[in-house]
Every structure is written in structure tokens, then in C-alpha cells.
Design an enzyme around this catalytic site. Structure first.
Site, PDB file in Angstrom:
ATOM      1  CE1 TYR A  71      -3.636   2.563   0.558  1.00  0.00           C
ATOM      2  CE2 TYR A  71      -2.419   3.268   2.498  1.00  0.00           C
ATOM      3  CZ  TYR A  71      -3.432   3.469   1.587  1.00  0.00           C
ATOM      4  OH  TYR A  71      -4.243   4.583   1.698  1.00  0.00           O
ATOM      5  CG  ASP A 110       5.681   3.785   1.069  1.00  0.00           C
ATOM      6  OD1 ASP A 110       5.960   4.478   2.071  1.00  0.00           O
ATOM      7  OD2 ASP A 110       4.525   3.650   0.635  1.00  0.00           O
ATOM      8  CE  LYS A 122       0.812   4.896   8.410  1.00  0.00           C
ATOM      9  NZ  LYS A 122       0.803   4.093   7.232  1.00  0.00           N
TER      10      LYS A 122
HETATM   11  C1  LIG Z   1       0.163   4.603   5.837  1.00  0.00           C
HETATM   12  C2  LIG Z   1       0.957   4.402   4.606  1.00  0.00           C
HETATM   13  C3  LIG Z   1       0.900   5.278   3.515  1.00  0.00           C
HETATM   14  C4  LIG Z   1      -0.091   6.405   3.443  1.00  0.00           C
HETATM   15  O1  LIG Z   1       0.128   7.354   4.433  1.00  0.00           O
HETATM   16  P1  LIG Z   1      -1.075   8.336   4.841  1.00  0.00           P
HETATM   17  O2  LIG Z   1      -0.448   9.290   5.797  1.00  0.00           O
HETATM   18  O3  LIG Z   1      -2.136   7.467   5.438  1.00  0.00           O
HETATM   19  O4  LIG Z   1      -1.539   8.993   3.592  1.00  0.00           O
HETATM   20  C5  LIG Z   1       1.756   5.069   2.458  1.00  0.00           C
HETATM   21  N1  LIG Z   1       2.633   4.058   2.460  1.00  0.00           N
HETATM   22  C6  LIG Z   1       2.706   3.175   3.484  1.00  0.00           C
HETATM   23  C7  LIG Z   1       3.709   2.084   3.436  1.00  0.00           C
HETATM   24  C8  LIG Z   1       1.862   3.310   4.585  1.00  0.00           C
HETATM   25  O5  LIG Z   1       1.904   2.407   5.560  1.00  0.00           O
END
Ligand SMILES: *Cc1c(COP(=O)(O)O)cnc(C)c1O
Length: 431
Positions: free
Chosen positions: A144, A239, A267
Site C-alpha cells: 500500500y 516506501d 507516521k
Molecule cells: C500509511 C501508509 C501510507 C499512506 O500514508 P497516509 O499518511 O495514510 O496517507 C503510504 N505508504 C505506506 C507504506 C503506509 O503504511
């Protein structure tokens, strides 16, 4: 356990907001239950609108690595807010935070702050396209990367078949620029590069997949991605929105010793406030406006209160590198508790863990790809989840999410959790 206030709030919320929530997984839909409305949190505990206390292993989906309402972080936010909550002009805090990110994250030579992980990934992909002059990107099924159009795509059944958007509202033409490979499957990546390699701007990967449950990379997989992207002049993007500042201060790239060209952070970097970043090699980051031709902007980007929260969090992590060893050990202790419970009740399950990130899958191991994950018995997960919640253990209400262990979890939390796991596995075994 009573949760009548949560029920009343949810009923009201469902008339006012789609699904009653502002982000889908909060709705407890996958477990068919009522979400608990949270009133406050401190350390390892959160408290709902009915006054129930839970040991929290969601940690706001990752950010709360130091526990909730950590004094230094709250104080930093209050102090910043008192000076003004937003200026729309550069600040000292942004310069300081950028320096800390560049010092910590191996691939980071320059950085841009944004407001969410979604925005970070979307912008990093645009920079990679601008830099390479190519259109295609490669992602992995089950990874994701936020909800921007081009990334809400997974493969159809055939590897190189036409890509289908996972969401309504995503034009097929956008989805067509995203090719999808199988995580931990080198062959699937090789085939895509053999056919499209010279047109692929970027390959993006969660270095530890943590949005299909936790699936660590097989030994050599990340190195392989480094090699093949270099061979084709493709920008490798890690990511690290979850893994950044969690597996190590320098994220998965430090933990596994593989340096990508770019990384996205989120995060933890905002210390619980809305903030994220993308960073990478100077050559690529110099493409971003106003230095270069790739446009990206944000009214609230680098918000002073969010920067203060992130900076306070990162400074604590820097000053206490032993946190990483400690949360990894706590993760290992929980892993052991799952194993014991599994043996006690002869339950078939697979435990995956990378440092302080873990997942239990109700299927036989190994779980290494999205197809393995998809074998999980979701009815068993629901029974397990309901039992854990009743025991006062707050975990993600979905088989496909991580369990986050943090610095605030203490020995007593771990013992209570181990006892709850045993009860939950007994309930699952009973069926
Ligand atoms: C949570 C997440 C996102 C998206 O971040 P948001 O702040 O919710 O838009 C993108 N990549 C990864 C790996 C994530 O866990």
C-alpha cells in the site's frame, strides 16, 4: 465489556460521514463489530468513550513508537502552537528537522516535507518521472502506498495482463501506467523489466510489506531490486512510511543495508501530527520546484506544530538508540507467546515479524507473498480479534495490518497480552 457510548456515537456518525469514519479500516467492518470511540491515551494505554482501558498495539497505525502523549512531544507541540499554528513561510524548525532526516536516512541528500504519506509517495513518483522522463512505474501486489490514483492498482491474475484499478473512480488510463509484480518473487520483476525496463521511471516497494499483514523481504530480495533498477536506470523508491524510524533510525535501508535512490517517510516522522516527507539523491530532489520543473506545493507543508512533534520524537529516538533493541526484544517476546499458545491448542498459524512489527496469519506458513496472505482464515481472525478486544488488548481490526510494539509497552503489558493471546487461541481452536 460495555461500549454503549461508542455504539451511540457510531450510529450518529454513520449518518454524517461515509461509513461513520474518516478512514476506512477504523470502522471495524472486517470484524463485523462496533468501533470504539477513543477519548484519550497515555503511554501504552488508550481509553474509549465508555471508560474502557486497552493496551494499544495499533499506535495510531505506527506513529506512536514512544507511546501516547509523551511529555516532551506534547510540550513541543504546545510551545510551537503558542507561537502561531501556521505562517506559510519557512521556519527554523524545518531546517533543523531536514538536517536530522538527512543525518539519519542513508539515501537522503535532500528532503521535502508534506502532510501525509499519500502525498509523499505521489510526489516522489512524480519526481522520479520528471527525472527519468519515463511514464511507467512498478509496484507490488499487496503493498500500500496511499490512495493516489496511480497507486490504487494491483495486478489481475496474469502478471502482465492489463492492470485494473482497485478503487472505483480511478481512470483506466492512470492504472495502465502502473505495472504490478509479486512481492518476494524475483522472477515476476525480471519479466516486467525484460519487457518494459527502458520505460520504467520508478519501482516502489515497502521494504518490509506491512499493509498485507507483515511480510518481511526474503534474504537478497531488496539487494536484487537495487541491482535490477540500477541496470535499467530506474529510480528505486523505498516506501518507508511505516519502517522509517521504526526498524532503525535510518529505517529499513539501514536495517537491511540496501540504499534506494529515494524514500518516503510518514507516521513516526510527525510524532502523531499530520506530516510526511520524501527524500533522496540530490540529483533527483533537485528536480522539485522551485529548484526544478516538477511541481509540488503545500499550504500547510512543514507546519510548525507538526514539525515540533516530529523533531521532539526524532531527538528522543536519537538520544536513546537502545529503544530499537528493546522494542525488537518485546516483539520477540510476543512472537514467543503466540508460538506457545499455538502449541497449547494445536492451532495452525504463521507468525511473521520484522523488529517491532508483527502479524499472526491464520494459515500455514511460510507467508511470503500476497497469495500466501490471501489464504488466511478470516473467520478465525474475527474470533481472535473479538477475544483480544474483550481482554482489553487493542489490535488492528483486520488480518491485513501490522501489530506495532513500542517503547511504552512494559513487562506487565506483555504478560497481560500473552495471557490474552492464550485465551484468544483457545477461542479460535474451539471454533
Ligand atoms: C500509511 C501508509 C501510507 C499512506 O500514508 P497516509 O499518511 O495514510 O496517507 C503510504 N505508504 C505506506 C507504506 C503506509 O503504511
Amino acid at each position: 465489556m460495555k461500549y454503549t457510548n461508542s455504539e451511540a456515537l457510531f450510529e450518529q456518525a454513520c449518518c454524517l460521514m461515509p461509513g461513520g469514519v474518516n478512514s476506512p479500516v477504523r470502522a471495524f467492518g472486517a470484524v463485523g463489530m462496533t468501533p470504539r470511540f477513543i477519548e484519550k491515551a497515555k503511554g501504552s494505554k488508550i481509553y474509549d468513550a465508555d471508560g474502557n482501558e486497552y493496551i494499544d498495539f495499533v499506535g495510531s497505525w505506527g506513529p506512536m513508537i514512544l507511546g501516547h502523549a509523551r511529555e516532551e512531544v506534547v510540550e513541543a507541540v504546545c510551545q510551537a502552537a503558542r507561537q502561531g499554528t501556521s505562517y506559510g513561510a519557512p521556519t527554523r524548525g524545518e531546517v533543523e528537522l531536514a538536517q536530522h532526516i538527512i543525518d539519519a536516512v542513508p539515501c537522503a541528500e535532500m528532503v521535502r516535507l508534506v502532510n501525509s504519506g499519500t502525498e509523499a509517495v505521489m510526489s516522489a513518483v512524480r519526481a522520479a518521472r520528471g527525472y527519468t522522463g519515463r511514464d511507467l512505474i512498478v509496484k507490488f501486489e499487496g503493498c500500500y502506498h496511499g490512495h493516489s490514483d496511480g497507486l490504487l492498482v494491483k495486478a489481475g491474475s496474469g502478471l502482465l495482463t492489463e492492470n485494473v484499478p482497485t478503487s472505483a473512480g480511478v481512470p483506466a488510463a492512470f492504472a495502465a501506467t502502473t505495472l504490478t509484480a509479486d512481492y518476494n518473487d524475483e522472477k515476476s520483476v525480471r519479466e516486467i523489466f525484460a519487457q518494459y525496463g527502458n520505460n520504467i521511471a520508478a519501482l516502489i516497494v515497502e521494504p518490509v510489506a506491512a499493509n498485507m499483514g507483515v511480510v518481511p523481504p526474503k534474504p537478497g530480495f531488496l539487494q536484487f531490486l537495487r541491482t535490477i533498477t540500477r541496470q535499467y536506470g530506474t529510480v528505486l523508491i523505498f516506501d518507508e512510511v511505516i519502517t522509517g524510524f521504526r526498524l532503525a533510525l535510518g529505517g529499513a535501508q539501514e536495517y537491511y543495508g540496501v540504499t534506494p535512490d529515494m524514500a518516503t517517510l510518514g507516521k513516526i516522522i510527525g510524532g502523531g501530527m499530520p506530516m510526511a516527507a520524501y527524500c533522496g539523491r540530490k540529483e533527483i530532489m533537485s528536480m522539485v520546484s522551485p529548484q526544478g520543473p516538477v511541481y509540488q506545493a503545500g499550504t500547510l507543508s512543514g507546519n510548525p506544530a507538526a514539525v515540533a512533534a516530529g523533531l521532539a520524537t526524532i531527538k528522543i529516538l536519537e538520544a536513546h538508540p537502545e529503544i530499537y533493541k528493546s522494542i525488537e526484544e518485546k516483539g520477540a517476546a510476543l512472537e514467543e507467546a503466540y508460538r506457545k499458545a499455538g502449541e497449547n491448542y494445536g492451532l495452525e498459524f504463521c507468525m511473521n515479524r520484522a523488529g517491532s512489527l508483527l502479524s499472526v496469519f491464520f494459515t500455514h506458513g511460510p507467508v511470503e507473498t500476497y497469495k500466501d496472505v490471501a489464504r488466511s482464515d478470516l473467520a478465525k481472525f474475527r474470533t481472535y480479534f473479538a477475544s483480544m478486544l474483550e481482554s482489553g488488548i487493542y489490535i488492528a481490526p483486520s488480518q491485513f495490518e501490522a501489530m506495532f510494539v513500542g517503547g511504552a509497552h512494559d513487562e506487565s503489558d506483555l504478560q497481560k497480552t500473552a495471557a490474552a493471546i492464550d485465551r484468544a487461541f483457545a477461542a479460535v481452536a474451539e471454533g
